[in-house]
Design an enzyme around this catalytic site. Sequence first.
Site, mmCIF file in Angstrom:
data_model
loop_
_atom_site.group_PDB
_atom_site.id
_atom_site.type_symbol
_atom_site.label_atom_id
_atom_site.label_comp_id
_atom_site.label_asym_id
_atom_site.label_seq_id
_atom_site.Cartn_x
_atom_site.Cartn_y
_atom_site.Cartn_z
ATOM 1 N N ALA A 43 0.577 -1.453 0.073
ATOM 2 C CA ALA A 43 -0.160 0.027 0.028
ATOM 3 C C ALA A 43 0.832 1.194 0.007
ATOM 4 C CB ALA A 43 -0.933 0.028 1.158
ATOM 5 N N CYS A 44 2.113 1.129 0.293
ATOM 6 C CA CYS A 44 2.913 2.341 0.534
ATOM 7 C C CYS A 44 4.322 2.130 0.149
ATOM 8 C CB CYS A 44 2.781 2.780 2.043
ATOM 9 S SG CYS A 44 3.874 4.317 2.328
ATOM 10 N N GLY A 45 4.945 3.020 -0.955
ATOM 11 C CA GLY A 45 6.200 2.749 -1.456
ATOM 12 C C GLY A 45 7.163 3.507 -0.512
#
Length: 276
Positions: free
Chosen positions: A115-117
């Site tokens: 969900a988050c890079g």
Amino acid sequence: MGRKIVRRRVIRATREGGWRTREEKLAGEEPLEIRFGHTSYTTSMRTPGDDFDMVAGFLVGEGVIREAEQLVSMRYCAGTDEEGNQTFNVIEVQLGAGATPPDLGAARNVVTSSACGICGTNSIDEVRKKAGFKLADRSGIIDVNTLLDLPDTLRESQQLFSSTGGVHAAGLFTTAGELLILREDVGRHNAVDKVIGAALRQGMLPLNDAVLQVSGRASFELVQKAAMAGIGLLTAVSAPSSLAVDLAEETGLTLAAFSRNTSVNIYTHAHRVIEA
């Protein structure tokens, strides 16, 4: 790589009753560890497949490489599951001349979720890097009708989404609306990394005359990745974040969002979008 789709038995329940068991196709999600030599740098959750593209694109976004020649090799390291099968979940990278090796002492020691890079970094300042390529003002010019057609073209080409309904997509287009590269992944940032990595490995960077269309929202990390690859126009189906708009303004990137077939919001550097 046969793990993009995983089949599971589920119970289908409805208000009217008649519950039944059936087989569902799910998007695969597994960790991918990136190593330099024998030193681990980061681990990210991703959909297996196009892994070398993903690693190459990730390194572009990190400012480690800017051209294919700076990436000497990538290889899967030995690693097996409980049944003795190769997992293909660890990649070792060898950099070449001109690359900027990452600080392995500051390696990301947490698993980055799909969900988050950038969740594994220490601060937002750490990822506010100088763009890898200067964005040319008169490159990437597209007419608004062509821009509005991109989400439908992207959606029609999403084979994995059609099977599972559980992945994001990123597509690299010409300003005439031709789809050049499409990648899908459970993580929106991974899909973008895979597109940019594929372009790098084909010798296409900087992507001055290309448009990047994404299926979800426009976050800070996606703007950063686009700017680092020299992409002048990023367009998203959903909303941008305030920090994404700030970074797009700062780097000279045109950021469009809420692209819904009949209308689109252009938040920064609107000169790249012209009337049809």
